[in-house]
Write a protein that holds these residues in place. Sequence first.
Motif, mmCIF file in Angstrom:
data_model
loop_
_atom_site.group_PDB
_atom_site.id
_atom_site.type_symbol
_atom_site.label_atom_id
_atom_site.label_comp_id
_atom_site.label_asym_id
_atom_site.label_seq_id
_atom_site.Cartn_x
_atom_site.Cartn_y
_atom_site.Cartn_z
ATOM 1 N N ASN A 68 11.870 -51.307 -17.153
ATOM 2 C CA ASN A 68 11.948 -50.157 -18.063
ATOM 3 C C ASN A 68 10.975 -49.062 -17.650
ATOM 4 O O ASN A 68 11.295 -47.871 -17.723
ATOM 5 C CB ASN A 68 11.674 -50.587 -19.504
ATOM 6 N N THR A 69 9.778 -49.448 -17.221
ATOM 7 C CA THR A 69 8.801 -48.466 -16.766
ATOM 8 C C THR A 69 9.303 -47.748 -15.522
ATOM 9 O O THR A 69 9.191 -46.524 -15.412
ATOM 10 C CB THR A 69 7.452 -49.153 -16.481
ATOM 11 N N LEU A 70 9.883 -48.484 -14.605
ATOM 12 C CA LEU A 70 10.447 -47.876 -13.400
ATOM 13 C C LEU A 70 11.593 -46.932 -13.753
ATOM 14 O O LEU A 70 11.697 -45.831 -13.195
ATOM 15 C CB LEU A 70 10.927 -48.960 -12.438
ATOM 16 N N GLN A 83 11.919 -45.268 -16.497
ATOM 17 C CA GLN A 83 11.311 -44.091 -17.104
ATOM 18 C C GLN A 83 10.852 -43.105 -16.024
ATOM 19 O O GLN A 83 11.027 -41.898 -16.156
ATOM 20 C CB GLN A 83 10.134 -44.511 -17.983
ATOM 21 N N LEU A 84 10.288 -43.634 -14.959
ATOM 22 C CA LEU A 84 9.849 -42.767 -13.866
ATOM 23 C C LEU A 84 11.036 -42.152 -13.118
ATOM 24 O O LEU A 84 10.984 -40.982 -12.736
ATOM 25 C CB LEU A 84 8.967 -43.546 -12.897
ATOM 26 N N THR A 85 12.093 -42.915 -12.913
ATOM 27 C CA THR A 85 13.231 -42.386 -12.165
ATOM 28 C C THR A 85 14.006 -41.335 -12.957
ATOM 29 O O THR A 85 14.688 -40.497 -12.361
ATOM 30 C CB THR A 85 14.203 -43.504 -11.725
ATOM 31 N N LEU A 86 13.898 -41.342 -14.279
ATOM 32 C CA LEU A 86 14.575 -40.331 -15.084
ATOM 33 C C LEU A 86 14.017 -38.931 -14.828
ATOM 34 O O LEU A 86 14.688 -37.933 -15.087
ATOM 35 C CB LEU A 86 14.480 -40.669 -16.572
ATOM 36 N N TRP A 87 12.818 -38.857 -14.310
ATOM 37 C CA TRP A 87 12.217 -37.554 -13.998
ATOM 38 C C TRP A 87 12.820 -36.946 -12.737
ATOM 39 O O TRP A 87 12.593 -35.783 -12.428
ATOM 40 C CB TRP A 87 10.710 -37.692 -13.827
ATOM 41 N N ASN A 88 13.595 -37.681 -12.002
ATOM 42 C CA ASN A 88 14.117 -37.224 -10.720
ATOM 43 C C ASN A 88 14.923 -35.931 -10.844
ATOM 44 O O ASN A 88 14.748 -34.996 -10.053
ATOM 45 C CB ASN A 88 14.964 -38.330 -10.088
ATOM 46 N N LEU A 89 15.810 -35.835 -11.827
ATOM 47 C CA LEU A 89 16.629 -34.631 -12.002
ATOM 48 C C LEU A 89 15.762 -33.410 -12.292
ATOM 49 O O LEU A 89 15.938 -32.352 -11.686
ATOM 50 C CB LEU A 89 17.637 -34.846 -13.135
#
Length: 97
Positions: free
Chosen positions: A28-30, A32-38
């Motif tokens: 889940n933490t990972l 959360q970080l990947t959602l910032w990609n866009l």
Amino acid sequence: MNKKLIIAKQNNQPLPNIPQQDVHTIANTLEQLTLWNLILNLLNQFFTENLQPLDKDKVMREYYVCSKLYTNFHKDFSQTLQKMESQISILRSKEKI
């Protein structure tokens, strides 16, 4: 009951006993970080696009929005990084099987 040790092939160390909940927490933490990609791609596009003539008002508005996005990202990233470091240290201290 006798526990059987499972040894890693690479360094002959016992493998940690990691509960499924801990795996989900880190996943889940990972995520959360990947959602910032866009959003980061949009920021990158803003700062690398130089082909059009400059409209000062538009640039100021976009810069203000990008600065707010970056500030929110930086705050969230720092908190998430601390959370992930905490999760990893907990996993490192778990019982080895």
